[in-house]
Design a protein around this motif. Structure first.
Motif, PDB file in Angstrom:
ATOM      1  N   VAL A 113     -26.928  10.916  28.930  1.00 38.14           N
ATOM      2  CA  VAL A 113     -28.232  11.022  28.299  1.00 38.14           C
ATOM      3  C   VAL A 113     -28.744  12.430  28.547  1.00 38.14           C
ATOM      4  O   VAL A 113     -29.158  12.776  29.638  1.00 38.14           O
ATOM      5  CB  VAL A 113     -29.218   9.989  28.871  1.00 38.14           C
ATOM      6  CG1 VAL A 113     -30.563  10.110  28.179  1.00 38.14           C
ATOM      7  CG2 VAL A 113     -28.656   8.603  28.724  1.00 38.14           C
ATOM      8  N   GLY A 114     -28.708  13.253  27.555  1.00 32.11           N
ATOM      9  CA  GLY A 114     -29.129  14.630  27.714  1.00 32.11           C
ATOM     10  C   GLY A 114     -29.364  15.272  26.371  1.00 32.11           C
ATOM     11  O   GLY A 114     -29.367  14.617  25.333  1.00 32.11           O
ATOM     12  N   ALA A 115     -29.585  16.566  26.406  1.00 31.68           N
ATOM     13  CA  ALA A 115     -29.833  17.297  25.179  1.00 31.68           C
ATOM     14  C   ALA A 115     -28.595  17.284  24.296  1.00 31.68           C
ATOM     15  O   ALA A 115     -27.462  17.261  24.775  1.00 31.68           O
ATOM     16  CB  ALA A 115     -30.240  18.737  25.498  1.00 31.68           C
ATOM     17  N   GLY A 116     -28.816  17.287  22.979  1.00 32.93           N
ATOM     18  CA  GLY A 116     -27.682  17.321  22.071  1.00 32.93           C
ATOM     19  C   GLY A 116     -28.061  16.912  20.669  1.00 32.93           C
ATOM     20  O   GLY A 116     -29.153  16.393  20.419  1.00 32.93           O
ATOM     21  N   LEU A 117     -27.137  17.147  19.741  1.00 35.63           N
ATOM     22  CA  LEU A 117     -27.322  16.838  18.327  1.00 35.63           C
ATOM     23  C   LEU A 117     -26.235  15.871  17.897  1.00 35.63           C
ATOM     24  O   LEU A 117     -25.046  16.082  18.189  1.00 35.63           O
ATOM     25  CB  LEU A 117     -27.241  18.126  17.504  1.00 35.63           C
ATOM     26  CG  LEU A 117     -27.431  18.001  15.993  1.00 35.63           C
ATOM     27  CD1 LEU A 117     -28.844  17.510  15.668  1.00 35.63           C
ATOM     28  CD2 LEU A 117     -27.149  19.341  15.318  1.00 35.63           C
ATOM     29  N   ARG A 118     -26.629  14.790  17.200  1.00 32.56           N
ATOM     30  CA  ARG A 118     -25.686  13.771  16.735  1.00 32.56           C
ATOM     31  C   ARG A 118     -25.977  13.435  15.282  1.00 32.56           C
ATOM     32  O   ARG A 118     -27.114  13.458  14.843  1.00 32.56           O
ATOM     33  CB  ARG A 118     -25.781  12.500  17.585  1.00 32.56           C
ATOM     34  CG  ARG A 118     -25.437  12.696  19.049  1.00 32.56           C
ATOM     35  CD  ARG A 118     -25.503  11.373  19.812  1.00 32.56           C
ATOM     36  NE  ARG A 118     -25.172  11.542  21.211  1.00 32.56           N
ATOM     37  CZ  ARG A 118     -26.045  11.831  22.169  1.00 32.56           C
ATOM     38  NH1 ARG A 118     -27.320  11.971  21.864  1.00 32.56           N
ATOM     39  NH2 ARG A 118     -25.659  11.963  23.411  1.00 32.56           N
ATOM     40  N   PHE A 119     -24.920  13.079  14.551  1.00 29.40           N
ATOM     41  CA  PHE A 119     -25.022  12.645  13.161  1.00 29.40           C
ATOM     42  C   PHE A 119     -24.381  11.273  13.029  1.00 29.40           C
ATOM     43  O   PHE A 119     -23.285  11.040  13.571  1.00 29.40           O
ATOM     44  CB  PHE A 119     -24.319  13.631  12.227  1.00 29.40           C
ATOM     45  CG  PHE A 119     -24.883  15.019  12.257  1.00 29.40           C
ATOM     46  CD1 PHE A 119     -25.892  15.395  11.388  1.00 29.40           C
ATOM     47  CD2 PHE A 119     -24.406  15.954  13.164  1.00 29.40           C
ATOM     48  CE1 PHE A 119     -26.421  16.670  11.416  1.00 29.40           C
ATOM     49  CE2 PHE A 119     -24.922  17.237  13.202  1.00 29.40           C
ATOM     50  CZ  PHE A 119     -25.935  17.596  12.323  1.00 29.40           C
ATOM     51  N   ASP A 120     -25.043  10.366  12.305  1.00 23.71           N
ATOM     52  CA  ASP A 120     -24.512   9.029  12.053  1.00 23.71           C
ATOM     53  C   ASP A 120     -24.501   8.756  10.560  1.00 23.71           C
ATOM     54  O   ASP A 120     -25.470   9.064   9.853  1.00 23.71           O
ATOM     55  CB  ASP A 120     -25.376   7.971  12.747  1.00 23.71           C
ATOM     56  CG  ASP A 120     -25.271   8.018  14.250  1.00 23.71           C
ATOM     57  OD1 ASP A 120     -24.374   7.366  14.795  1.00 23.71           O
ATOM     58  OD2 ASP A 120     -26.096   8.711  14.870  1.00 23.71           O
ATOM     59  N   LEU A 121     -23.413   8.164  10.083  1.00 23.99           N
ATOM     60  CA  LEU A 121     -23.310   7.726   8.698  1.00 23.99           C
ATOM     61  C   LEU A 121     -22.924   6.254   8.707  1.00 23.99           C
ATOM     62  O   LEU A 121     -21.877   5.878   9.250  1.00 23.99           O
ATOM     63  CB  LEU A 121     -22.266   8.540   7.937  1.00 23.99           C
ATOM     64  CG  LEU A 121     -22.206   8.285   6.420  1.00 23.99           C
ATOM     65  CD1 LEU A 121     -23.510   8.729   5.756  1.00 23.99           C
ATOM     66  CD2 LEU A 121     -21.017   9.019   5.810  1.00 23.99           C
ATOM     67  N   ARG A 122     -23.767   5.429   8.120  1.00 25.51           N
ATOM     68  CA  ARG A 122     -23.588   3.983   8.166  1.00 25.51           C
ATOM     69  C   ARG A 122     -23.607   3.405   6.756  1.00 25.51           C
ATOM     70  O   ARG A 122     -24.403   3.829   5.909  1.00 25.51           O
ATOM     71  CB  ARG A 122     -24.696   3.360   9.011  1.00 25.51           C
ATOM     72  CG  ARG A 122     -24.827   1.848   8.885  1.00 25.51           C
ATOM     73  CD  ARG A 122     -25.817   1.332   9.892  1.00 25.51           C
ATOM     74  NE  ARG A 122     -26.317   0.001   9.539  1.00 25.51           N
ATOM     75  CZ  ARG A 122     -27.033  -0.774  10.336  1.00 25.51           C
ATOM     76  NH1 ARG A 122     -27.351  -0.348  11.538  1.00 25.51           N
ATOM     77  NH2 ARG A 122     -27.457  -1.951   9.937  1.00 25.51           N
ATOM     78  N   TYR A 123     -22.746   2.398   6.521  1.00 23.38           N
ATOM     79  CA  TYR A 123     -22.680   1.717   5.231  1.00 23.38           C
ATOM     80  C   TYR A 123     -22.852   0.223   5.465  1.00 23.38           C
ATOM     81  O   TYR A 123     -22.150  -0.384   6.292  1.00 23.38           O
ATOM     82  CB  TYR A 123     -21.341   1.977   4.549  1.00 23.38           C
ATOM     83  CG  TYR A 123     -21.160   1.227   3.247  1.00 23.38           C
ATOM     84  CD1 TYR A 123     -21.760   1.663   2.076  1.00 23.38           C
ATOM     85  CD2 TYR A 123     -20.386   0.068   3.200  1.00 23.38           C
ATOM     86  CE1 TYR A 123     -21.605   0.968   0.886  1.00 23.38           C
ATOM     87  CE2 TYR A 123     -20.207  -0.634   2.011  1.00 23.38           C
ATOM     88  CZ  TYR A 123     -20.826  -0.173   0.859  1.00 23.38           C
ATOM     89  OH  TYR A 123     -20.670  -0.868  -0.323  1.00 23.38           O
TER      90      TYR A 123
END
Length: 319
Positions: A43-53
């Motif tokens: 659990v910390g700083a960061g960038l995430r991308f999610d793609l859900r269908y």
């Protein structure tokens, strides 16, 4: 592999923000928490991308807690007799955490929805097909209440970015507006408020729970969606490095719509699902998941369409 309590933290950070669409006028929604593939991350700083269908075919006509036999309903009828609503929804989520305690999530949904129904007084089917952007969401979270960061709150807003002017394209109702509950957006600003908690039940089992309130703040053209609450609880087996089985319980309760353009009689519901699934790690940056939602309790007001099952798959990329 991190301890189960540590593994659960990123799950809740993003899973809280999973899509939850209004169930009014048969436009039921996925209540699944989908970001559990991030369970091994810190659990910390960061960038995430999610793609859900998400795919679900609402083909079962229901009233109260029972299914309705359409063959027993005479035509023409004083009530609308819906036939099917096929939903194909894709959601892109961008999640950024500037610190361990704070984070922000933006969701951009795209809906593809086919609907057929027999309107009151008609004997033939009318059809609609709508596709486009739905209502975007911006949500912030805070979990800095303790060193363990096992409890957090979220707050945000749903924006009126989805289109509300779709008409039937064929049948006796061609050219007339589709029910507001089946439009791509509600046309309203909604407040989002939630709490969550997570931890471990043992060296290989993690748990999580969350509740999110969605409260419309205004009306649009004589329509106001009902207040909704999503509640989720889940267990996750964390002993395997590449595959993580998970089991969720999902509950959504929503009040009736209101306003002169609302379908008050046929809106509002309480829906409960059991949702088994798996997550899998592809490499250091990519993870995937697949779930099925199975209804265990459905209580609707009036006549509404509900699915027999819902399917969700997705990918996550972390920087």
């Amino acid at each position: 592999m991190k301890p189960a309590g540590t593994a659960a933290r990123p799950l809740l950070l993003a899973a809280l923000l999973a899509p939850s669409f209004a169930s009014a006028c048969s436009s039921c929604g996925c209540t699944l928490n989908s970001d559990w593939a991030s369970q091994g991350y810190s659990v910390g700083a960061g960038l995430r991308f999610d793609l859900r269908y998400d795919y679900f075919n609402q083909s079962q006509l229901r009233s109260g807690t029972d299914s309705v036999d359409r063959a027993s309903l005479e035509l023409p009828n004083e009530r609308e007799i819906q036939q099917t609503t096929v939903n194909r929804n894709t959601t892109l989520s961008v999640d950024y955490a500037p610190s361990r305690a704070w984070g922000v999530n933006v969701q951009l949904p795209y809906f593809d929805r086919y609907h057929s129904t027999i309107a009151p007084g008609d004997t033939a089917l009318s059809y609609s097909q709508s596709s486009g952007m739905g209502d975007a969401r911006i949500t912030a979270r805070y979990q800095g209440f303790s060193p363990e960061a096992g409890f957090g709150v979220l707050f945000g807003v749903k924006l009126p970015t989805g289109r509300t002017g779709t008409n039937f394209y064929a049948g006796p109702q061609a050219g007339t507006p589709l029910d507001r509950g089946l439009q791509l957006g509600t046309g309203t600003w909604d407040a989002l408020l939630g709490v969550y908690d997570f931890g471990s039940l043992g060296p290989s089992v993690g748990y999580f729970a969350q509740a999110v309130l969605q409260q419309p703040l205004n009306s649009d053209s004589g329509f106001r969606p009902g207040t909704g609450v999503n509640v989720t609880a889940g267990l996750r087996y964390t002993a395997w490095s590449r595959i993580t089985p998970q089991f969720q319980f999902n509950l959504r309760a929503e009040k009736r719509e209101s306003g002169v353009n609302a379908d008050v009689a046929n809106s509002g519901a309480t829906l409960a699902y059991l949702s088994p699934g798996i997550g899998f790690r592809l490499n250091a940056h990519w993870d995937g998941f697949a779930f099925i939602q199975l209804p265990v309790y459905q209580r609707v007001n009036g006549f509404q369409l509900e699915p027999e099952r819902l399917f969700s798959v997705g990918l996550q990329y972390r920087m």
